[in-house]
Design an enzyme around this catalytic site. Structure first.
Site, PDB file in Angstrom:
ATOM      1  N   GLN A  18       0.813  -1.216   0.000  1.00 40.72           N
ATOM      2  CA  GLN A  18       0.000   0.000   0.000  1.00 40.72           C
ATOM      3  C   GLN A  18       0.847   1.267   0.000  1.00 40.72           C
ATOM      4  O   GLN A  18       0.316   2.374  -0.049  1.00 40.72           O
ATOM      5  CB  GLN A  18      -0.930  -0.007   1.214  1.00 40.72           C
ATOM      6  N   HIS A  33      -0.748  -0.490   5.588  1.00 45.55           N
ATOM      7  CA  HIS A  33      -1.136   0.606   6.475  1.00 45.55           C
ATOM      8  C   HIS A  33      -0.062   1.677   6.656  1.00 45.55           C
ATOM      9  O   HIS A  33       0.403   1.938   7.760  1.00 45.55           O
ATOM     10  CB  HIS A  33      -1.561   0.046   7.844  1.00 45.55           C
ATOM     11  N   GLU A  65     -14.195   4.011  10.289  1.00 45.08           N
ATOM     12  CA  GLU A  65     -14.631   5.059  11.216  1.00 45.08           C
ATOM     13  C   GLU A  65     -14.427   6.461  10.657  1.00 45.08           C
ATOM     14  O   GLU A  65     -13.489   6.710   9.902  1.00 45.08           O
ATOM     15  CB  GLU A  65     -13.843   4.972  12.529  1.00 45.08           C
ATOM     16  N   TYR A  97     -10.499 -10.642   9.168  1.00 45.56           N
ATOM     17  CA  TYR A  97     -10.866 -11.009   7.811  1.00 45.56           C
ATOM     18  C   TYR A  97     -11.237 -12.487   7.676  1.00 45.56           C
ATOM     19  O   TYR A  97     -11.879 -12.881   6.710  1.00 45.56           O
ATOM     20  CB  TYR A  97      -9.729 -10.663   6.845  1.00 45.56           C
TER      21      TYR A  97
END
Length: 368
Positions: free
Chosen positions: A84, A148, A242, A263
């Site tokens: 990512q 992340h 969120e 997951y």
């Protein structure tokens, strides 16, 4: 059998909670036009004073789009494209017209250890080249995990610089530990120095730049000028994305409290609330994989005034969130099936521009 019963009851509770938040969701198909075509992952983009656009491609390319032409900017630091991670967000200093500072985040392998971690740099642009580069922050340690990185960058109305770094897939180590980078929102002065009133400056061994903690993977920060507050959204696991209002020194709970599950459908925790940990303004179950967020102040879309737009990577639409008393009271799906929405900006002309993976940057056309 007990585990199955627990999982079913947990999922039912999460779904009921989700429906309680989303029971007025509607779908509306607005039109759009492609402004900048043929982009792969436009992670961030910003308008320059001449209305041209600087665009970060996650692959490590910074593009200047002007008069219908794309120019690749040279002088970037070494960027590690890892999972990512890559070239991430970009923003301008509030006094850009005076000082010329451009800020961007990226995955950097600088420092000890294999892999990379999130870095924040500022530079100036001259003849399509970045100059005067200053590394303002580099998270440690490097890790080969591709998860992340965060990371968005914003300024508030006092010229403080805020940025986010995800917990890098180490949920049990980083988010709740003030001595470690990851799973945090950070605050610096515009030159990279630490504000003396940062909440953990006096804590022994704490990372002095930390502003809030207990985050999973915050991919948006937004300064709300209507309330002078910092808004954030972050990816949950399976469920539990969120929206939060960020306050100095507050703990946002991950992974001690969450509305999501693993997951593989196993529980992370059965705790969704705990004293000393903040509740989200809003959460999504199932996850929408939020990316990009924009507060609409433009008169171009009068029915959207003071609403928030959130991109949905997973379900490929824009989510218009109607806010009342800092709560999302209604949602509307826009541009459904447009593609993976990565970034959203209200342009200086008042129009809403959206970065869509494998499409480009599109402009939302207001209804007549």
């Amino acid at each position: 059998m007990k585990l199955l019963t627990y999982l079913l009851s947990t999922l039912l509770l999460l779904q009921l909670n989700s429906c309680a938040q989303n029971n007025t969701t509607e779908t509306t198909q607005y039109s759009y036009e492609i402004v900048v075509p043929d982009l792969k992952i436009p992670w961030g983009f910003v308008f320059l004073p001449d209305q041209s656009i600087l665009i970060t491609e996650k692959s490590g390319v910074l593009i200047h789009y002007k008069n219908g032409e794309k120019t690749e900017i040279s002088g970037l630091p070494e960027i590690e494209v890892l999972g990512q991670g890559g070239l991430l967000d970009i923003c301008l200093h509030p006094d850009y017209t005076t000082n010329g500072w451009i800020y961007f985040s990226y995955a950097s392998s600088e420092g000890e250890g294999e892999g990379a971690n999130t870095a924040i740099m500022r530079a100036r642009l001259s003849n399509n080249t970045l100059i005067d580069k200053n590394l303002l922050y580099k998270a440690v340690p490097n890790t080969t995990s591709g998860q992340h990185f965060g990371s968005r960058i914003i300024f508030d109305n006092k010229n403080y610089l805020y940025f986010s770094i995800g917990e890098r897939g180490e949920r049990d180590n980083n988010p709740q530990d003030l001595t470690r980078d990851g799973g945090k929102i950070y605050r610096l002065h515009d030159n990279g120095s630490i504000p003396e009133d940062n909440p953990f400056v006096a804590f022994p061994n704490a990372k002095k730049a930390i502003f809030s903690y207990g985050h999973r993977n915050p991919q948006v920060l937004l300064f709300n000028p209507l309330t002078n507050t910092i808004w954030e959204h972050e990816h949950g696991p399976q469920g539990g994305d969120e929206i939060n209002i960020i306050e100095a020194g507050k703990n946002y709970g991950w992974p001690v409290i969450t509305y999501g599950i693993n997951y593989n459908d196993t529980p992370i925790t059965d705790i969704t609330e705990l004293e000393g940990m903040e509740q989200p303004v809003h959460y999504w179950t199932p996850s929408i994989a939020p990316s990009g967020m924009c507060l609409i102040t433009s008169s171009k879309y009068p029915e959207w005034k003071n609403n928030i737009l959130v991109g949905a990577l997973k379900f490929q639409y824009l989510d218009r969130c109607i806010i009342e008393n800092n709560k999302v009271i209604q949602e509307e799906k826009l541009l459904e099936n447009i593609g993976r929405v990565r970034s959203i900006t209200q342009g200086p002309d008042g129009y809403i521009y959206v970065g869509v993976e494998n499409v480009g940057i599109v402009k939302i056309i207001p209804e007549n």
